[in-house]
Design a protein around this motif. Structure first.
Motif, short mmCIF file in Angstrom:
data_model
loop_
_atom_site.label_atom_id
_atom_site.label_comp_id
_atom_site.label_asym_id
_atom_site.label_seq_id
_atom_site.Cartn_x
_atom_site.Cartn_y
_atom_site.Cartn_z
N MET A 80 -20.05 41.58 65.15
CA MET A 80 -21.25 40.75 65.02
C MET A 80 -21.40 39.76 66.16
N SER A 81 -20.36 39.63 67.02
CA SER A 81 -20.35 38.63 68.09
C SER A 81 -20.71 37.26 67.51
N GLU A 82 -19.94 36.89 66.51
CA GLU A 82 -20.22 35.65 65.80
C GLU A 82 -18.94 34.93 65.42
N VAL A 83 -18.96 33.60 65.52
CA VAL A 83 -17.84 32.76 65.10
C VAL A 83 -18.27 31.95 63.89
N ARG A 84 -17.41 31.89 62.88
CA ARG A 84 -17.65 31.05 61.70
C ARG A 84 -16.45 30.14 61.50
N LEU A 85 -16.71 28.90 61.13
CA LEU A 85 -15.65 27.92 60.95
C LEU A 85 -15.67 27.40 59.52
N TYR A 86 -14.51 27.45 58.87
CA TYR A 86 -14.38 27.03 57.48
C TYR A 86 -13.31 25.93 57.40
N TYR A 110 -9.92 31.75 51.90
CA TYR A 110 -10.64 32.73 51.07
C TYR A 110 -12.12 32.42 50.91
N GLN A 111 -12.62 31.39 51.58
CA GLN A 111 -14.03 31.05 51.42
C GLN A 111 -14.93 32.18 51.94
N PRO A 112 -16.01 32.50 51.21
CA PRO A 112 -16.96 33.53 51.68
C PRO A 112 -17.82 32.99 52.82
N GLU A 113 -18.56 33.88 53.45
CA GLU A 113 -19.34 33.52 54.64
C GLU A 113 -20.28 32.35 54.40
N ASP A 114 -20.89 32.28 53.22
CA ASP A 114 -21.89 31.24 53.00
C ASP A 114 -21.28 29.85 52.85
N GLN A 115 -19.93 29.75 52.86
CA GLN A 115 -19.29 28.45 52.78
C GLN A 115 -18.81 27.95 54.15
N ASP A 121 -12.32 14.07 54.75
CA ASP A 121 -11.12 13.84 55.56
C ASP A 121 -11.37 14.39 56.96
N PRO A 122 -11.23 13.57 58.01
CA PRO A 122 -11.47 14.07 59.38
C PRO A 122 -10.42 15.07 59.85
N SER A 123 -9.31 15.20 59.12
CA SER A 123 -8.27 16.14 59.47
C SER A 123 -7.91 17.00 58.27
N PRO A 124 -8.78 17.94 57.89
CA PRO A 124 -8.51 18.77 56.71
C PRO A 124 -7.24 19.59 56.90
N ASP A 125 -6.57 19.91 55.80
CA ASP A 125 -5.30 20.62 55.90
C ASP A 125 -5.46 22.12 56.09
N CYS A 126 -6.70 22.61 56.06
CA CYS A 126 -6.94 24.04 56.29
C CYS A 126 -8.21 24.21 57.12
N ILE A 127 -8.06 24.76 58.32
CA ILE A 127 -9.20 25.08 59.19
C ILE A 127 -9.09 26.54 59.59
N ARG A 128 -10.15 27.28 59.40
CA ARG A 128 -10.17 28.71 59.72
C ARG A 128 -11.31 28.99 60.69
N VAL A 129 -10.96 29.56 61.84
CA VAL A 129 -11.95 29.91 62.86
C VAL A 129 -11.94 31.43 62.99
N GLU A 130 -13.01 32.07 62.55
CA GLU A 130 -13.05 33.53 62.50
C GLU A 130 -14.05 34.09 63.51
N ALA A 177 -14.87 46.63 61.44
CA ALA A 177 -15.35 45.34 61.92
C ALA A 177 -14.14 44.54 62.38
N GLN A 178 -13.83 44.60 63.66
CA GLN A 178 -12.64 43.94 64.17
C GLN A 178 -12.81 42.42 64.15
N LYS A 179 -11.73 41.75 63.75
CA LYS A 179 -11.78 40.30 63.64
C LYS A 179 -10.49 39.68 64.16
N ASP A 180 -10.63 38.48 64.70
CA ASP A 180 -9.50 37.61 64.96
C ASP A 180 -9.74 36.33 64.16
N THR A 181 -8.71 35.86 63.48
CA THR A 181 -8.85 34.65 62.68
C THR A 181 -7.76 33.66 63.06
N LEU A 182 -8.18 32.47 63.47
CA LEU A 182 -7.25 31.41 63.84
C LEU A 182 -7.21 30.37 62.73
#
Length: 366
Positions: free
Chosen positions: A305-311, A347-352, A291-300, A265-270
């Motif tokens: 799955m042709s899907e983007v998730r943002l944490y 490290y947040q799981p998909e449901d977060q 906080d409108p500017s969180p110190d950790c943003i993950r865009v996967e 399952a190939q992924k790119d994570t920003l």
């Protein structure tokens, strides 16, 4: 001994047809285990773009899959998702020097030290870089560890943009110095196949305070790649199994891109790291007091799955003391083993995920 040469970096074809090679400074016995030597190249421009002679130049740039791949698709192609993706891409532009297409969904040109170095290496017109890859290929064939490292050899890599010099542009727009170019071969070990690791490091040169605002945004980058040794070639472009690059800017914090090419399952994570200023409008997904500017943003981006998730997370350390450990077994709290913190966005799981959408993805990564 340094050798100079004029290169045209606008495309792979023009670079190849420049009719000039940069010779290495020699390979006496003292450098047999590290053939790195000075390389000094002059380009017409640092800009990279597709041309008729080389229509695939941009496909080898680091964000070529992720940048268009996060485009919302189907029922998720909404105004809100489009606005979020637009903000992500415009933020990336600051680090890679991208010139977006008219619709903003891709780019027609990039200008940054990582993509340029990758192109120069893959074209194979610089003797010392070619010598380094040949040396690693020879070590693979013999089953012995080997290393090409400019830093330990005291070698200097300098790229100069001829047009930028002629136009008297800012220092870090006309010259790029690479602190490290490293190839390292690790032979097979127990339960581990042979691997080649490559590191590229660029750091902008210091300038006077009065000149800082004229400099490009990019201050530094550190890139690491891992290759299958059995597939590593001293010719052309080597496809990594995994790759990561960390960029630091003058005004926009930093970003890090982690890429998985070998996994099923190939992924790119920003990762977006800019806690001092708001990059994305997340007010529709977070509580009003967040906080409108969180110190950790993950865009996967999951290509399969042709899907983007943002944490997102804020003020959550990446690692915390192991809750299963008994503090009485350790002399101090610092000695307690640390484990990944699932409340940190890394490290947040998909449901977060605070939001997700179906994406265009990229055909060659599915």
């Amino acid at each position: 001994m340094r050798h100079s040469c004029l290169f045209v970096a606008i495309s792979l074809a023009l670079l190849t047809l420049s009719g000039c090679r940069v010779e290495s400074g020699g390979s006496d016995d003292s450098s047999a285990f590290n053939p790195a030597d000075d390389v000094d190249l002059t380009f017409r421009t640092f800009d990279l773009a597709d041309t008729e002679q080389a229509p695939d130049t941009l496909s080898f740039t680091r964000f070529s899959d992720f940048y268009p791949g996060i485009e919302p698709a189907g029922n998720d192609d909404t105004a809100g998702n489009q606005e979020l993706v637009e903000s992500i891409r415009r933020h990336i532009d600051q680090f890679i020097g991208a010139q977006p297409t008219d619709d903003g969904k891709a780019y027609t040109r990039v200008r940054n030290p990582l993509d340029l170095m990758n192109q120069v290496i893959s074209v194979g017109r610089v003797d010392n870089f070619d010598e380094g890859r040949r040396y690693i290929r020879e070590r693979i064939a013999s089953g012995e560890a080997g290393n090409y490292n400019t830093r330990s050899a005291g070698a200097i890599i300098r790229f100069t943009d001829q047009d930028a010099v002629a136009n008297q542009e800012a220092l870090n727009n006309r010259q790029w110095f690479y602190q490290t170019l490293d190839w390292r071969y690790q032979p097979p070990a127990e339960n581990l196949d042979g691997k080649v690791y490559r590191v590229i490091q660029y750091v902008a040169r210091n300038v006077e305070e009065t000149e800082r605002e004229q400099q490009p945004q990019l201050l530094s980058l550190l890139s690491g790649s891992r290759f299958n040794a059995n597939e590593f070639s001293n010719l052309g472009y080597n496809q990594p199994e995994f790759a990561t690059v960390d960029y630091v800017s003058r005004s926009y914090g930093g970003i890090e891109l982690r890429q998985e090419f070998a996994a099923e399952a190939q992924k790119d994570t920003l990762y977006i790291k800019s806690p001092d200023q708001q990059i994305l409008d997340l007010s529709s997904y977070q509580s009003a007091d967040a906080d409108p500017s969180p110190d950790c943003i993950r865009v996967e981006l999951n290509y399969a799955m042709s899907e983007v998730r943002l944490y997102t997370s804020n003020n959550e350390p990446a690692r915390v003391p192991d809750p299963q450990a008994d503090p009485a077994d350790y002399p101090t709290e610092e000695d307690i083993p640390r484990v990944p913190n699932e409340n940190n966005c890394t490290y947040q799981p998909e449901d977060q995920a605070i939001t997700f959408w179906s994406a265009e993805s990229a055909a060659n990564r599915q």
